[in-house]
Design a protein around this motif. Structure first.
Motif, PDB file in Angstrom:
ATOM      1  N   ALA A  93       0.840  -1.203   0.000  1.00 56.39           N
ATOM      2  CA  ALA A  93       0.000   0.000   0.000  1.00 56.39           C
ATOM      3  C   ALA A  93       0.880   1.261   0.000  1.00 56.39           C
ATOM      4  CB  ALA A  93      -0.899  -0.002   1.235  1.00 56.39           C
ATOM      5  N   PRO A  94       0.418   2.320  -0.679  1.00 54.06           N
ATOM      6  CA  PRO A  94       1.185   3.574  -0.728  1.00 54.06           C
ATOM      7  C   PRO A  94       0.996   4.383   0.554  1.00 54.06           C
ATOM      8  CG  PRO A  94      -0.844   3.804  -1.988  1.00 54.06           C
ATOM      9  CD  PRO A  94      -0.836   2.390  -1.459  1.00 54.06           C
ATOM     10  N   VAL A  95       1.548   3.889   1.640  1.00 60.18           N
ATOM     11  CA  VAL A  95       1.214   4.415   2.965  1.00 60.18           C
ATOM     12  C   VAL A  95       1.693   5.846   3.163  1.00 60.18           C
ATOM     13  CG1 VAL A  95       1.392   4.002   5.432  1.00 60.18           C
ATOM     14  CG2 VAL A  95       1.310   2.090   3.855  1.00 60.18           C
ATOM     15  N   LYS A  96       2.884   6.138   2.639  1.00 54.54           N
ATOM     16  CA  LYS A  96       3.398   7.500   2.799  1.00 54.54           C
ATOM     17  C   LYS A  96       2.416   8.514   2.208  1.00 54.54           C
ATOM     18  CE  LYS A  96       7.280   9.979   3.553  1.00 54.54           C
ATOM     19  NZ  LYS A  96       8.300   9.623   4.533  1.00 54.54           N
ATOM     20  N   LYS A  97       1.842   8.140   1.080  1.00 52.10           N
ATOM     21  CA  LYS A  97       0.852   9.017   0.451  1.00 52.10           C
ATOM     22  C   LYS A  97      -0.335   9.231   1.379  1.00 52.10           C
ATOM     23  CE  LYS A  97      -1.809   7.986  -3.483  1.00 52.10           C
ATOM     24  NZ  LYS A  97      -1.841   7.568  -4.908  1.00 52.10           N
ATOM     25  N   TYR A  98      -0.823   8.182   1.999  1.00 55.13           N
ATOM     26  CA  TYR A  98      -1.948   8.302   2.929  1.00 55.13           C
ATOM     27  C   TYR A  98      -1.577   9.223   4.095  1.00 55.13           C
ATOM     28  CZ  TYR A  98      -3.778   4.125   0.492  1.00 55.13           C
ATOM     29  OH  TYR A  98      -4.225   3.224  -0.446  1.00 55.13           O
ATOM     30  N   LEU A 116      10.917  -1.231  -0.731  1.00 50.73           N
ATOM     31  CA  LEU A 116      10.868  -2.044  -1.958  1.00 50.73           C
ATOM     32  C   LEU A 116       9.862  -1.475  -2.944  1.00 50.73           C
ATOM     33  CD1 LEU A 116      11.259  -5.703  -0.683  1.00 50.73           C
ATOM     34  CD2 LEU A 116      12.983  -4.202  -1.689  1.00 50.73           C
ATOM     35  N   ARG A 117       8.718  -0.972  -2.423  1.00 47.39           N
ATOM     36  CA  ARG A 117       7.728  -0.356  -3.317  1.00 47.39           C
ATOM     37  C   ARG A 117       8.348   0.830  -4.048  1.00 47.39           C
ATOM     38  NH1 ARG A 117       3.820   3.344  -4.180  1.00 47.39           N
ATOM     39  NH2 ARG A 117       1.786   2.549  -4.853  1.00 47.39           N
ATOM     40  N   TRP A 118       9.109   1.631  -3.278  1.00 51.01           N
ATOM     41  CA  TRP A 118       9.786   2.797  -3.849  1.00 51.01           C
ATOM     42  C   TRP A 118      10.812   2.364  -4.906  1.00 51.01           C
ATOM     43  CZ3 TRP A 118      15.067   4.030  -3.335  1.00 51.01           C
ATOM     44  CH2 TRP A 118      15.433   5.305  -3.810  1.00 51.01           C
ATOM     45  N   ARG A 119      11.609   1.371  -4.570  1.00 57.24           N
ATOM     46  CA  ARG A 119      12.670   0.948  -5.484  1.00 57.24           C
ATOM     47  C   ARG A 119      12.119   0.241  -6.728  1.00 57.24           C
ATOM     48  NH1 ARG A 119      16.761   2.573  -7.063  1.00 57.24           N
ATOM     49  NH2 ARG A 119      17.984   2.501  -5.162  1.00 57.24           N
ATOM     50  N   GLN A 131       8.604   5.588  -7.651  1.00 55.10           N
ATOM     51  CA  GLN A 131       9.492   6.469  -6.893  1.00 55.10           C
ATOM     52  C   GLN A 131       8.799   7.781  -6.500  1.00 55.10           C
ATOM     53  OE1 GLN A 131      13.606   6.430  -7.871  1.00 55.10           O
ATOM     54  NE2 GLN A 131      13.566   4.195  -7.867  1.00 55.10           N
ATOM     55  N   SER A 132       7.518   7.911  -6.831  1.00 53.57           N
ATOM     56  CA  SER A 132       6.811   9.121  -6.400  1.00 53.57           C
ATOM     57  C   SER A 132       6.303   9.001  -4.956  1.00 53.57           C
ATOM     58  CB  SER A 132       5.641   9.423  -7.341  1.00 53.57           C
ATOM     59  OG  SER A 132       4.538   8.589  -7.041  1.00 53.57           O
ATOM     60  N   VAL A 133       6.261   7.807  -4.431  1.00 52.77           N
ATOM     61  CA  VAL A 133       5.853   7.620  -3.034  1.00 52.77           C
ATOM     62  C   VAL A 133       7.079   7.196  -2.225  1.00 52.77           C
ATOM     63  CG1 VAL A 133       4.385   6.332  -1.438  1.00 52.77           C
ATOM     64  CG2 VAL A 133       3.500   6.985  -3.690  1.00 52.77           C
ATOM     65  N   LEU A 134       7.500   8.056  -1.322  1.00 54.12           N
ATOM     66  CA  LEU A 134       8.735   7.811  -0.573  1.00 54.12           C
ATOM     67  C   LEU A 134       8.574   6.699   0.464  1.00 54.12           C
ATOM     68  CD1 LEU A 134      10.027  11.452   0.015  1.00 54.12           C
ATOM     69  CD2 LEU A 134      10.988   9.711  -1.509  1.00 54.12           C
ATOM     70  N   PRO A 135       9.697   6.074   0.844  1.00 56.01           N
ATOM     71  CA  PRO A 135       9.647   5.069   1.912  1.00 56.01           C
ATOM     72  C   PRO A 135       9.218   5.685   3.244  1.00 56.01           C
ATOM     73  CG  PRO A 135      11.718   4.915   0.699  1.00 56.01           C
ATOM     74  CD  PRO A 135      11.050   6.187   0.254  1.00 56.01           C
ATOM     75  N   LEU A 136       8.717   4.836   4.129  1.00 54.60           N
ATOM     76  CA  LEU A 136       8.347   5.264   5.478  1.00 54.60           C
ATOM     77  C   LEU A 136       9.592   5.392   6.356  1.00 54.60           C
ATOM     78  CD1 LEU A 136       5.332   2.814   5.934  1.00 54.60           C
ATOM     79  CD2 LEU A 136       5.184   5.307   5.687  1.00 54.60           C
TER      80      LEU A 136
END
Lengths: 425, 425
Positions: B297-302, B336-339, B343-348
């Motif tokens: 899930a794109p959690v950083k975005k949330y 891993l989602r970012w990599r 890459q528009s959603v940064l890691p937590l």
């Protein structure tokens, strides 16, 4: 005492697809080697002493193909950076402390004790550039009865002054001195350890290659872990077609030089072909590759090509010394790679990661990591009764569950090369 | 005894960016609520009894926003399938066993005991369709002193015969009966739990919405977890613009209905906007989403949209009941989602997952999950001295390390709503 029988529920890999389970079976150990697994104990072995582990689960000892002993001191910290910044900010600062033998003693006591209590029986271990501290580490490991390769690290460029060897000549001189002093160990063997291409001048790699040939040494290093690192190697080695070639041109990339390379996350086809052809071992380190945002290696592809692949914990880019956890993380990361990135490479199965953690990595040590006839007897006995369950499970279900849920508390006994490392009662 | 002082190294979140640390500080508890954190104890509190945890680390109790109690029995097994096949092959078979109260008793004893010993103080828990077994679960949880929402599950279609309620009317009748019987619990509250849209007829959802309004109940369910599931919902609910709408059209999607939705891995923009506007809580379950190959899930975005996000272990699609592990896995998966993917959603960051595990998820329970003034006092005390280290660490370093490395062995004391759950000495 190297002739005996171990009784219990026996699980081991023959191939990456074939997981063998013998319930209430017998492993016969003769002279430290496995003389077969039996459902019923043959008469000729009935007089041998028997370690009876009844309903417990017995697997081959686990193999950690890539771990940095000095970094154990900062495991679980500093997970906010990618590889090159992580090295400069956290890792090199920590490794420099091992110039102080008193610090090394404290730190390596903790590492050695935890490794002994884990399910790992064999490991390929990085030390630091320091000869004395590395010998101290080897001495402590020797006492545990575990078997391992340990490397004094070589680095003579692109390293902070406080952790950079004076020049190639001095680095190799120290290394040869360390090699001589390492001869006193029986279980722990030296492995040449150029840190990675960015840290090693051409002259250093050339001279190390000389040592490799002179003493017939194995080599361990890092390969194609992180995109920034790979770009940097390209700049540093303009004549090479891939990162792997930066080792290969000094004959330290498989063939007559037994080699284990950590990571291989972003290896191009040419590098993969070279590793396959030259039988280079890959140490897949999934937790590290997630923590440092490196990516996920296409491990299933490597396995399908019958390449040599094992698992590494890569402390401290990996936070856990547990190869069981590395198995779980390998499966999870392979699923995310498949879902997020590349559906042409399938996820790993439990059978495959079990193979990698035992026979796959074990091959770097010879006939190690299985209970097939002739294999050196490394075994770990798990008592999974404390992982409570409301109903009866099959041995295979228990094994899978144990891989996800067990830790050192569930280990009842451990054998390496036929010797008892520890056992309850 | 709800007026006292706790002394130690105090760590808690104010916002997702701001992690507050008071070394050798004091938490004052008045009437079960936090009356402030102090570096020096104000005179007025000096006569209060003091739990002195000196050099230990104290954090708010952790919140598990999504966990299936009956599935705890097969945690760590059956990780070879995606969601829909996994439900049919493993999950439904296991959940059906809870028709048998004797089995439920055994299984829920194990779950409850482990939850009590963990760092979790609050949880949103799924039971099964069985009224009696769910009441039994609530009773066992009530005895621990933990606070939780527990749901009797509703499912009246697309479920195997042995785990399908007769019809919507019967399902709702049973649910109302269960609601009545649940009133005897003080710490454990009922939550409406339609399993997920594929398992619930329109009639059932409509009737449940009636119950929701009649009793002002919160709701928990699943949302946009897996691509196959999402396609299926599209087929089942042809009039809806997104999966979330299948709940929203029956007023069970935030606004006046406190709602927690697990997963939201593949939520389209419209669904995200609706969750944001209607203050729907998201239970992010990273290990589950990896194990079932669902994605990340794109959690950083949330978080950047100031949406309500907490963490869930999602036993048994997640193997571990530890919210500490969920924190680590959340960071790793976001990297891993970012990599690999976006890459528009940064890691937590560690600060963000700490926030999600405490104050973020805690908000579903009211003023819970922080040590700011007025918060219900949930606290967990960690003794990290057994995680050996060769040198002195700052409290922040110790906290980060503890999140990666600690387990229930390192917990010294636990408080929920001002009450002592357990404490050593």
């Amino acid at each position: 005492m190297k002739n005996y029988v171990i009784k219990g529920n026996i699980c081991y890999s023959k191939t990456r697809e074939e997981l063998c389970i013998t319930e209430n079976g017998y492993i016969v150990c003769e002279g430290g080697r496995c003389a077969g697994v039996y459902e019923t104990l043959p008469e000729e072995y009935e007089t041998l002493p028997c370690y009876n582990y009844e309903d417990k689960i017995i697997i081959p000892g686990l193999v950690d193909l890539h771990v940095h002993a000095p970094q154990y001191a900062f495991r679980g910290m500093g997970m906010d950076l990618e590889l090159l910044d992580w090295l400069n900010t956290h890792t090199f600062v920590e490794e420099a402390k091992y110039a102080d033998l008193e610090y090394a003693e404290k730190a390596y006591d903790i590492f050695t004790e935890d490794l002994k209590n884990s399910a790992t029986t064999r490991a390929c271990i990085f030390g630091t550039i320091h000869t004395e501290a590395t010998l101290l580490l080897m001495e402590k490991l020797e006492e545990t009865g575990l078997k391992a390769y340990v490397g004094k690290v070589n680095m003579d460029r692109n390293s902070p002054k406080y952790l950079c060897e004076e020049n190639a000549e001095k680095s190799v001189k120290d290394t040869e001195e360390w090699l001589m002093k390492s001869q006193r160990f029986k279980n722990i063997k030296p492995v040449l350890t150029p840190r990675f291409t960015p840290s090693c001048t051409d002259e250093l790699l050339e001279r190390l290659s000389g040592l490799q040939k002179k003493y017939q040494l194995p080599v361990q290093s890092h390969l194609s872990e992180n995109l920034g690192e790979i770009d940097w190697v390209k700049e540093l080695c303009p004549g090479t077609a891939c990162y792997g070639e930066s080792y290969d041109r000094y004959d330290m990339f498989g063939n007559n030089c037994p080699t284990v390379m950590a990571h291989c996350v972003h290896s191009p086809e040419k590098e993969i072909e070279m590793m396959q052809r030259q039988k280079v071992f890959i140490a897949h380190c999934p937790e590290s590759n997630a923590n440092l945002s490196s990516g996920v290696a296409p491990v299933k592809k490597y396995l399908e090509k019958d390449m040599k692949v094992g698992l590494g914990t890569d402390i401290a880019a990996g936070s856990s010394l547990s190869v069981l956890k590395a198995m779980v993380t390998a499966v999870q990361c392979s699923k995310l790679r498949w879902r997020l990135y590349d559906q042409s490479v399938l996820p790993l199965t439990m059978e495959e990661v079990f193979f990698m953690a035992t026979k796959g990595g074990g091959e770097f040590f010879g006939k190690v990591g299985s209970f097939e006839e002739g294999y050196e007897l490394d075994a770990v006995v798990f008592d999974d009764s404390k992982i409570k369950h409301p109903q009866t499970l099959s041995v295979k279900e228990r094994l899978k569950r144990l891989i996800y849920l067990a830790d050192e508390r569930n280990i009842t006994a451990k054998f390496v090369d036929g010797q008892v490392i520890f056992r309850e009662n």
